[in-house]
Design a protein around this motif. Structure first.
Motif, PDB file in Angstrom:
ATOM      1  N   LEU A  30     -20.578  -4.157 -21.816  1.00 18.11           N
ATOM      2  CA  LEU A  30     -20.003  -4.202 -23.164  1.00 18.11           C
ATOM      3  C   LEU A  30     -20.659  -5.295 -23.997  1.00 18.11           C
ATOM      4  CD1 LEU A  30     -16.189  -3.657 -22.473  1.00 18.11           C
ATOM      5  CD2 LEU A  30     -17.755  -2.086 -23.629  1.00 18.11           C
ATOM      6  N   LEU A  31     -20.886  -6.443 -23.378  1.00 16.66           N
ATOM      7  CA  LEU A  31     -21.526  -7.551 -24.092  1.00 16.66           C
ATOM      8  C   LEU A  31     -22.955  -7.198 -24.485  1.00 16.66           C
ATOM      9  CD1 LEU A  31     -21.456 -10.466 -25.098  1.00 16.66           C
ATOM     10  CD2 LEU A  31     -22.156 -11.190 -22.799  1.00 16.66           C
ATOM     11  N   VAL A  32     -23.678  -6.567 -23.573  1.00 14.78           N
ATOM     12  CA  VAL A  32     -25.064  -6.173 -23.871  1.00 14.78           C
ATOM     13  C   VAL A  32     -25.102  -5.166 -25.012  1.00 14.78           C
ATOM     14  CG1 VAL A  32     -27.081  -4.961 -22.959  1.00 14.78           C
ATOM     15  CG2 VAL A  32     -25.945  -6.696 -21.580  1.00 14.78           C
ATOM     16  N   SER A  33     -24.215  -4.169 -24.953  1.00 14.80           N
ATOM     17  CA  SER A  33     -24.192  -3.165 -26.019  1.00 14.80           C
ATOM     18  C   SER A  33     -23.806  -3.791 -27.357  1.00 14.80           C
ATOM     19  CB  SER A  33     -23.207  -2.047 -25.659  1.00 14.80           C
ATOM     20  OG  SER A  33     -21.868  -2.539 -25.616  1.00 14.80           O
ATOM     21  N   LEU A  34     -22.883  -4.772 -27.324  1.00 15.05           N
ATOM     22  CA  LEU A  34     -22.465  -5.444 -28.553  1.00 15.05           C
ATOM     23  C   LEU A  34     -23.615  -6.242 -29.160  1.00 15.05           C
ATOM     24  CD1 LEU A  34     -20.297  -6.324 -30.578  1.00 15.05           C
ATOM     25  CD2 LEU A  34     -19.651  -8.134 -28.970  1.00 15.05           C
ATOM     26  N   VAL A  35     -24.331  -6.981 -28.325  1.00 10.88           N
ATOM     27  CA  VAL A  35     -25.459  -7.784 -28.826  1.00 10.88           C
ATOM     28  C   VAL A  35     -26.550  -6.883 -29.382  1.00 10.88           C
ATOM     29  CG1 VAL A  35     -27.305  -9.355 -28.145  1.00 10.88           C
ATOM     30  CG2 VAL A  35     -24.977  -9.731 -27.297  1.00 10.88           C
ATOM     31  N   THR A  36     -26.888  -5.827 -28.647  1.00 12.82           N
ATOM     32  CA  THR A  36     -27.940  -4.916 -29.106  1.00 12.82           C
ATOM     33  C   THR A  36     -27.543  -4.220 -30.396  1.00 12.82           C
ATOM     34  OG1 THR A  36     -28.487  -4.522 -26.789  1.00 12.82           O
ATOM     35  CG2 THR A  36     -29.442  -3.023 -28.402  1.00 12.82           C
ATOM     36  N   CYS A  84     -22.205   9.990 -24.765  1.00 10.04           N
ATOM     37  CA  CYS A  84     -23.069  10.314 -25.896  1.00 10.04           C
ATOM     38  C   CYS A  84     -23.738   9.046 -26.427  1.00 10.04           C
ATOM     39  CB  CYS A  84     -22.262  10.985 -27.007  1.00 10.04           C
ATOM     40  SG  CYS A  84     -23.226  11.319 -28.489  1.00 10.04           S
ATOM     41  N   MET A  85     -25.054   9.047 -26.454  1.00 10.65           N
ATOM     42  CA  MET A  85     -25.822   7.942 -27.024  1.00 10.65           C
ATOM     43  C   MET A  85     -26.481   8.344 -28.343  1.00 10.65           C
ATOM     44  SD  MET A  85     -27.626   6.347 -23.633  1.00 10.65           S
ATOM     45  CE  MET A  85     -26.652   5.782 -22.230  1.00 10.65           C
ATOM     46  N   VAL A 123     -32.258   3.035 -24.121  1.00 14.78           N
ATOM     47  CA  VAL A 123     -33.098   2.394 -23.109  1.00 14.78           C
ATOM     48  C   VAL A 123     -32.538   1.022 -22.741  1.00 14.78           C
ATOM     49  CG1 VAL A 123     -35.393   1.477 -22.623  1.00 14.78           C
ATOM     50  CG2 VAL A 123     -35.166   3.649 -23.815  1.00 14.78           C
ATOM     51  N   THR A 124     -32.037   0.303 -23.739  1.00 16.30           N
ATOM     52  CA  THR A 124     -31.453  -1.014 -23.479  1.00 16.30           C
ATOM     53  C   THR A 124     -30.252  -0.921 -22.554  1.00 16.30           C
ATOM     54  OG1 THR A 124     -32.178  -1.778 -25.661  1.00 16.30           O
ATOM     55  CG2 THR A 124     -30.497  -3.076 -24.543  1.00 16.30           C
ATOM     56  N   LEU A 125     -29.382   0.050 -22.802  1.00 17.19           N
ATOM     57  CA  LEU A 125     -28.200   0.217 -21.954  1.00 17.19           C
ATOM     58  C   LEU A 125     -28.586   0.639 -20.541  1.00 17.19           C
ATOM     59  CD1 LEU A 125     -25.587   1.924 -24.316  1.00 17.19           C
ATOM     60  CD2 LEU A 125     -25.591  -0.415 -23.444  1.00 17.19           C
ATOM     61  N   SER A 163     -27.706  -1.537 -17.324  1.00 17.38           N
ATOM     62  CA  SER A 163     -26.927  -0.906 -16.249  1.00 17.38           C
ATOM     63  C   SER A 163     -27.657  -1.010 -14.915  1.00 17.38           C
ATOM     64  CB  SER A 163     -26.671   0.562 -16.583  1.00 17.38           C
ATOM     65  OG  SER A 163     -25.969   0.694 -17.799  1.00 17.38           O
ATOM     66  N   SER A 164     -28.970  -0.820 -14.926  1.00 19.92           N
ATOM     67  CA  SER A 164     -29.754  -0.915 -13.689  1.00 19.92           C
ATOM     68  C   SER A 164     -29.658  -2.309 -13.088  1.00 19.92           C
ATOM     69  CB  SER A 164     -31.221  -0.567 -13.966  1.00 19.92           C
ATOM     70  OG  SER A 164     -31.350   0.737 -14.492  1.00 19.92           O
ATOM     71  N   ILE A 165     -29.800  -3.332 -13.924  1.00 18.04           N
ATOM     72  CA  ILE A 165     -29.739  -4.708 -13.428  1.00 18.04           C
ATOM     73  C   ILE A 165     -28.364  -5.019 -12.854  1.00 18.04           C
ATOM     74  CG2 ILE A 165     -29.857  -7.135 -14.120  1.00 18.04           C
ATOM     75  CD1 ILE A 165     -31.926  -6.325 -16.198  1.00 18.04           C
ATOM     76  N   VAL A 166     -27.303  -4.603 -13.545  1.00 17.58           N
ATOM     77  CA  VAL A 166     -25.941  -4.891 -13.088  1.00 17.58           C
ATOM     78  C   VAL A 166     -25.655  -4.181 -11.765  1.00 17.58           C
ATOM     79  CG1 VAL A 166     -23.496  -4.553 -13.605  1.00 17.58           C
ATOM     80  CG2 VAL A 166     -25.045  -5.365 -15.392  1.00 17.58           C
ATOM     81  N   VAL A 167     -26.012  -2.909 -11.664  1.00 13.74           N
ATOM     82  CA  VAL A 167     -25.720  -2.132 -10.448  1.00 13.74           C
ATOM     83  C   VAL A 167     -26.530  -2.648  -9.263  1.00 13.74           C
ATOM     84  CG1 VAL A 167     -25.900   0.142  -9.389  1.00 13.74           C
ATOM     85  CG2 VAL A 167     -25.029  -0.070 -11.718  1.00 13.74           C
TER      86      VAL A 167
END
Length: 337
Positions: free
Chosen positions: A17-23, A98-99, A308-310, A314-318
C-alpha cells in the motif's frame, strides 16, 4: 510460526500500500504541487501533439479533476473489485485486480504484464541458479585455501565481475560468442519455453552467464568473508575435536551459518530481478518486464509504469517473506516467534 506468518503478511500488505501510494503520488500529486494544471498533466500522457478532445478524454478517464485522495481510492478499488472504462459509446470492463489499460496499446495492463513476466522469470531464476552455485562454491574454496594462488585469482575475477557493468559484458559476450564464434544466437532471439524449449535455453545461456557474472562475484566475496569468520568459531573447533570429517564440518556447520546473510541479500536481488532486469533485457533484446518499463517510461504510459512498479514491489516482499521463513531451516539457531 503461524502468528509470525500472519504478522509478516499484514506487514507485506501495508508495504505494498505504501509503495502504491508513493508511486501514485509521484505521477499525480507532485505535478500539482509543482503548479501544473490538470490539463497540463493530461497533456503529458496524450502524446507529442495533444488535441483538446484527447486531453479532455484523458482527464475524464484518469479522474484528474477529482481530489488526489479520491483518485488513489478509485485506483485501490479497481485493484480489488475491478473497474468499468468508458471509451465513447463502448464500455470496457477491467476485472480485478485491475491496473487499468495501456495508453498506447489500449490493452489491459495486467494482461501485458503476465505476457512479459515469463521471459523475466526465465532470465532471473536461471541466472540465480548459476550465480548461487558459482559464487558460493568459489567463495568456500577461496576461504579454505586462503592466501593461495587460487584465492587471489578468484578474488581478482570477483572484483572484475563487480566492477564491469552488464551492458559491457553483455555486448562483449555477444560479439565473441554470437557474432564471431557463433556458438549462441544473437540478441533478440528469445523464444518462450512453450514454443521451443531448446531454442529457449540457447537464447538464454549468454544472458544467464552475463547476469550471473555480476552477482556471482559479489556472492563469492560474501561467502569467503563469512566462511573465514565462521571457521574460527568455537563450535567449529569442537566439531573437529569430535572427529567429524572435514567435509561435514564445512558443509553442515560452517556453510550453514554463512548462508544466513547470503539469503538476505539473495531475497533482495531476486525480487528486484523478477521485477525486470532492465540492462540485461535491453542488451539481449529479451521482451521482459524491464524492457516494458523502459518503453513505458519513454512513451509516458502511466498505467503500465504503475503496474511494473507494483509487480516489482510485490516480488521483493514475497521473496523476502520466503527467505525469512527459510532462516530456521538453514540455521537452527534462528527461531521464528
Amino acid at each position: 510460526m503461524f502468528a509470525y506468518i500472519v504478522r509478516r503478511l499484514i506487514g507485506a500488505v501495508l508495504m505494498l500500500l505504501l509503495v502504491s501510494l508513493v508511486t501514485f503520488g509521484i505521477f499525480f500529486w507532485l505535478p500539482k504541487l509543482a503548479g501544473q494544471t490538470t490539463d497540463q498533466i493530461a497533456a503529458a500522457y496524450v502524446g507529442k501533439a495533444p488535441t483538446k478532445e484527447a486531453i479532455l478524454d484523458t482527464k475524464e478517464r484518469l479522474g484528474l479533476d477529482d481530489p488526489v485522495v479520491v483518485q488513489y481510492g478509485n485506483y485501490l478499488k479497481a485493484l480489488v473489485v475491478g473497474k468499468d472504462y468508458k471509451a465513447g459509446p463502448v464500455t470496457d470492463h477491467c476485472p480485478a485486480p485491475c491496473m487499468g489499460f495501456s495508453f498506447r496499446s489500449s490493452q489491459p495492463v495486467l494482461e501485458t504484464l503476465l505476457d512479459r513476466a515469463p521471459a523475466t522469470a526465465s532470465l532471473a531464476l536461471g541466472a540465480a541458479v548459476v550465480w548461487l552455485a558459482g559464487g558460493i562454491t568459489v567463495g568456500v574454496i577461496s576461504a579454505l585455501k586462503r592466501g593461495t594462488l587460487w584465492d587471489r585469482a578468484a578474488m581478482i575475477i570477483a572484483l572484475s565481475g563487480v566492477s564491469l557493468p552488464i551492458y559491457f559484458t553483455g555486448l562483449v559476450s555477444l560479439a565473441l560468442f554470437s557474432y564471431s564464434i557463433k556458438i549462441f544466437p544473437g540478441g533478440g532471439s528469445y523464444l518462450p519455453i512453450t514454443t521451443d524449449p531448446v531454442k529457449w535455453f540457447q537464447s538464454l545461456v549468454l544472458p544467464w552467464v552475463t547476469l550471473a557474472f555480476l552477482y556471482a562475484a559479489m556472492y563469492a566475496r560474501l561467502t569467503r568473508a563469512g566462511m573465514l569468520e565462521t571457521m574460527n568459531e568455537d563450535y567449529i573447533r569442537t566439531a573437529r575435536a569430535k572427529g567429524l570429517p572435514e567435509k561435514t564440518v564445512v558443509t553442515k556447520h560452517a556453510l550453514r551459518a554463512t548462508l544466513t546473510p547470503i539469503m538476505t541479500v539473495f531475497g533482495l536481488d531476486l525480487g528486484l530481478l523478477l521485477g525486470g532486469a532492465v540492462l540485461t533485457e535491453s542488451t539481449f533484446g529479451i521482451p521482459g518486464l524491464g524492457r516494458l518499463a523502459i518503453d513505458s517510461i519513454n512513451t509516458g504510459d502511466l498505467p503500465m509504469v504503475l503496474g511494473v512498479t507494483l509487480i516489482t514491489a510485490s516480488s521483493i516482499v514475497v521473496i523476502n517473506l520466503i527467505v525469512d521463513l527459510l532462516y530456521a531451516v538453514v540455521d537452527p539457531r534462528v527461531r521464528l516467534g
